[in-house]
Design an enzyme around this catalytic site. Sequence first.
Site, PDB file in Angstrom:
ATOM      1  N   LYS A 197       0.705  -1.176  -0.045  1.00 46.63           N
ATOM      2  CA  LYS A 197      -0.044   0.116   0.028  1.00 46.63           C
ATOM      3  C   LYS A 197       0.806   1.233   0.190  1.00 46.63           C
ATOM      4  CE  LYS A 197      -1.975  -1.838   3.535  1.00 46.63           C
ATOM      5  NZ  LYS A 197      -2.473  -2.218   4.783  1.00 46.63           N
TER       6      LYS A 197
ATOM      7  N   THR B  18      -8.617   8.392   9.210  1.00 41.20           N
ATOM      8  CA  THR B  18      -8.286   7.063   8.676  1.00 41.20           C
ATOM      9  C   THR B  18      -8.150   5.907   9.423  1.00 41.20           C
ATOM     10  OG1 THR B  18      -5.918   7.861   8.945  1.00 41.20           O
ATOM     11  CG2 THR B  18      -6.865   8.780   6.929  1.00 41.20           C
TER      12      THR B  18
ATOM     13  N   GLY C   4      -8.656   2.455  10.542  1.00 35.81           N
ATOM     14  CA  GLY C   4      -9.270   1.218  10.162  1.00 35.81           C
ATOM     15  C   GLY C   4      -9.185   1.079   8.688  1.00 35.81           C
ATOM     16  N   THR C   5      -8.217   2.044   7.976  1.00 33.22           N
ATOM     17  CA  THR C   5      -8.184   1.821   6.634  1.00 33.22           C
ATOM     18  C   THR C   5      -7.482   0.619   6.073  1.00 33.22           C
ATOM     19  OG1 THR C   5      -6.117   3.046   6.576  1.00 33.22           O
ATOM     20  CG2 THR C   5      -8.091   4.278   6.202  1.00 33.22           C
ATOM     21  N   GLY C   6      -6.457  -0.141   6.770  1.00 27.53           N
ATOM     22  CA  GLY C   6      -5.896  -1.092   6.501  1.00 27.53           C
ATOM     23  C   GLY C   6      -6.801  -2.529   6.591  1.00 27.53           C
ATOM     24  N   CYS C   7      -7.634  -2.422   7.686  1.00 24.79           N
ATOM     25  CA  CYS C   7      -8.578  -3.670   8.021  1.00 24.79           C
ATOM     26  C   CYS C   7      -9.397  -3.574   6.980  1.00 24.79           C
ATOM     27  CB  CYS C   7      -9.030  -3.090   9.467  1.00 24.79           C
ATOM     28  SG  CYS C   7      -7.613  -3.216  10.807  1.00 24.79           S
TER      29      CYS C   7
END
Length: 272
Positions: A176, A208, A210-213
């Site tokens: 990412k 932002t 929790g964007t990865g989850c």
Amino acid sequence: MDWFRVLAIGGSDSGGGAGIEADVKTITALGGYAMTAITAVTAQDTTGIAAIAPVPPDLVARSIRMVVADLGVDAIKLGMLGSAGTAEEVALAIAAAAPAAPLVLDPVLASTSGTALAGEGALAIIRDRLLPRATLVTPNRDEAATLAGLAIDSHEDAIRAGRALCRLGARAVLLKGGHFDGDPVIDRLIAGDDVLTFAHPRIATRHTHGTGCTLASAIACGLARGLDLRAAIEAAEAFLHAALRAAPGLGRGHGPLGHARAAALLQDRPPA
């Protein structure tokens, strides 16, 4: 749409923005049935994590085995593991209960606020046991550098790190680009020598958390529905960007995304 089943394995976020809560919101918003195996309970808000209480590793493993045996599973999303004991039990449980299910591994090593979420022993198991099992690994810049053992100072370094993770056994790596400077943000899908880029405008927001989850869970949903990897990533990135735009603006720190409203935004969007 027929039901699809996604098992989310990871830590619980009392603030509801990341971890299991973000996973369940994403899976539900995208029309799936969410199941969970919780590895840790946290006391946190948008400004940081105050305390972490791990769930006993054998209980985590039992959760995985029970829900898969009774409800079935079409894809697995794996996030925070914490300890080496938990990582070991999760690896064994997945291998026994769901050896063929697509697995999206989001190697959560630290929180947005910087709290370490994986010990050295857990890191070794992620690298040696879970990374080779994953359909896709979704590290950010820092996570990729740690797993690959390489410094990442440029986009070329990112590709080298992704290829190093592939040599360690990962079938594909979505590295990412949010931690790099510049606009647009460029995410890179690396599978051996092949590199595919996904570029999207940077959204100026502090919300932002929790964007990865959210991205990893949305990709797992696509794979559970039978999409190929590229299509699953494209659909997941569209959902993530809608969730960022729909963020409710809560909290004093890194606020949560707007998962439910994101699904509505995508439904109202004209066909491409």
